[in-house]
Design a protein around this motif. Sequence first.
Motif, PDB file in Angstrom:
ATOM      1  N   VAL A 108      29.997 -45.321  29.714  1.00 38.27           N
ATOM      2  CA  VAL A 108      29.779 -44.473  28.534  1.00 38.27           C
ATOM      3  C   VAL A 108      30.029 -43.030  28.964  1.00 38.27           C
ATOM      4  O   VAL A 108      29.786 -42.672  30.110  1.00 38.27           O
ATOM      5  CB  VAL A 108      28.337 -44.593  27.961  1.00 38.27           C
ATOM      6  CG1 VAL A 108      28.098 -45.961  27.364  1.00 38.27           C
ATOM      7  CG2 VAL A 108      27.307 -44.283  29.039  1.00 38.27           C
ATOM      8  N   PRO A 148      28.650 -42.246  21.450  1.00 34.45           N
ATOM      9  CA  PRO A 148      29.587 -43.343  21.725  1.00 34.45           C
ATOM     10  C   PRO A 148      31.027 -42.899  21.506  1.00 34.45           C
ATOM     11  O   PRO A 148      31.294 -42.067  20.647  1.00 34.45           O
ATOM     12  CB  PRO A 148      29.200 -44.420  20.698  1.00 34.45           C
ATOM     13  CG  PRO A 148      27.904 -44.006  20.115  1.00 34.45           C
ATOM     14  CD  PRO A 148      27.713 -42.540  20.371  1.00 34.45           C
ATOM     15  N   THR A 153      34.285 -47.504  24.766  1.00 36.69           N
ATOM     16  CA  THR A 153      33.760 -48.775  24.273  1.00 36.69           C
ATOM     17  C   THR A 153      34.837 -49.849  24.281  1.00 36.69           C
ATOM     18  O   THR A 153      34.597 -50.984  24.712  1.00 36.69           O
ATOM     19  CB  THR A 153      33.198 -48.596  22.835  1.00 36.69           C
ATOM     20  OG1 THR A 153      32.283 -47.507  22.857  1.00 36.69           O
ATOM     21  CG2 THR A 153      32.489 -49.844  22.366  1.00 36.69           C
ATOM     22  N   ASP A 157      34.505 -53.134  26.474  1.00 35.83           N
ATOM     23  CA  ASP A 157      34.495 -54.433  25.787  1.00 35.83           C
ATOM     24  C   ASP A 157      35.590 -55.343  26.337  1.00 35.83           C
ATOM     25  O   ASP A 157      35.377 -56.539  26.529  1.00 35.83           O
ATOM     26  CB  ASP A 157      34.705 -54.247  24.279  1.00 35.83           C
ATOM     27  CG  ASP A 157      33.451 -53.701  23.594  1.00 35.83           C
ATOM     28  OD1 ASP A 157      32.397 -53.625  24.266  1.00 35.83           O
ATOM     29  OD2 ASP A 157      33.541 -53.349  22.398  1.00 35.83           O
TER      30      ASP A 157
END
Lengths: 330, 265
Positions: A108, A148, A153, A157
């Motif tokens: 992050v 975010p 992300t 992912d």
Amino acid sequence: MHQISRRRFVALTAAGVAVAPLPVWGSAAVPPVTAQEIVDRIQKSIGGEWNNPKSVDGFKAGDPSAAVTGIVTTSLATLDVLAQAVKAGANMIITSEPTYFSKGDTPVPMVRRPGAGRPPVAGTPGANAAPAASATPPEPPPLVPGPPDAVFTGKSDFIKKNNLIVWRFSDHWNARTPNPFAQGLVDAMGWTKYANGDATQVNIPAMALSALATHAKTVLKSRGGMRVVGDPKLAVRKVALLPGTTPVEVAIKVLPGADVIVAGEVREWETVQYVRDTFDMGGKKALILVGRVVSEGPGMQACAQWLKTVVPEVKTTWMPVVDPYWRPTL
Amino acid sequence: MSTLTAGEVVARMKANHGMAWSERSRRDTYKFGGPETVVKGIATAMFCSYQELEHAVAAGCNMIIPHEDTFWRDDDVVTTVSGDPGYAKKMDFLREHDMVIYRMHDNVHALGNRDFTYIGLARALGITQYETTTLHHFQLPETTLGEMAATFQKRLGDKALRVVGDPKMKMSRLQLGVGYATPNVNSPDVDVVVSGELQETDGALDDPEYVLDANTLGIAKGWIMLGHHISEEQGMLEMAAWIKGFVPEVPVQLVKVDEPFWVPK
């Protein structure tokens, strides 16, 4: 060298291809090797201390206890490279540069405080270099997770969905003698026979700087990242190879013994000006910048070759990174 | 002949600055000569390279006000270069022409919305009219990254410009940086960052990798690096005009040099 198209990447992300195939161990005569075991072997082979807290080397994503189906080495684990690894059935990526877009390499984004930008760096506004009035400068505000970010992300992912393991291997690979990143460049340039122990200094048959630049551009498949300082007609023979990033102190030390420095990246307001001034004052010197990531490609190719001796039972492949830069033509 | 001294020029710069002047800046100091040096003419310059010194002397200027360092290190500490033949040669040239160098860096960037480097770069890029109410942010008519880069390259004559990102990506929200002060490309309200230079990796945000991955995910982002020299030299014209306004006694001008790079075919 090919890039995975965006459509193909989306297909890889969405469809069932996503999970890397389980290793096929034949008659189970060869036991699976975990990522941690591979790292242990690498550490043992390299030797030396592995406990420097300042080192950037280490696991950045994935489960170290997972069985490894294949290894991909690269200088930059872009999503494109990760997708190619998945396609090739490899689940362990060994990279020389960060995966999550910063030295901190966290999945992050981290900020000094919410909404804060880049912390001041020397040479920038805000980095007012006045010595602090007191002896101890104030502590910078602590890093905290920022809002975010779709790219962080998306990458995180993809790594999770495909059970990928990412391990950074930079400081310790770079510390070997001869320097593997320099040796990789020497080999890629076709200069293996001219290297004499120290891969960072090679004497080649004299050629014009322009010819050398064109040769490097071809060999490294440079698109737009390459930039040159110096007289194109200058005959160069003594080449200093400084892949990665180089501070001006090193350039100042190396340039007197070389005709040309071939480097990854330097600071333009320091080393570029030093070489430019040296040249303008009559010094027959030159500088070729090829880009930091591109300059480390051959060194990670050499890493893949070396890993074959350390982990012979796992298939290891080098994935070149396409030069991140391009430029329009005037 | 004018008896104007460098010290008087610096005093007038402070008096006309209009913002808090940083007295403690290590950068904004004399690098050669001193306040007592008599000034025949003033040259603003991006760097303080040998070529820029020669141009200044040819134009009758002995006071150089550069934006960047003189002795190839940001702090101009000369311990690493004092034995270098180039250092001796540069020092000889400075002595021979009775020059004085006063760097203007931190106090330029302290000017906020009057920072010469941003104003000059926006002017040279032809985007001044598109600046929004947010400092250094611009809302351009929508174009592609490829067209934008080609347009900027033509306007600046910037041979060594470098671009990261899919040339077909649509762009309109631009954030400007200068020199090494390159803003993060991951701001949600920014499509493209245009600046001078930044390290490729291992920074606070590695913009090239971020743009590559954003594009792979279908997110429009672009990064145009003009080169440190070209990105900030433009504003030295604004700085020369500013100094001219309060130093009528001697000629004041920008001395320009070409970008340091060429690119192989």
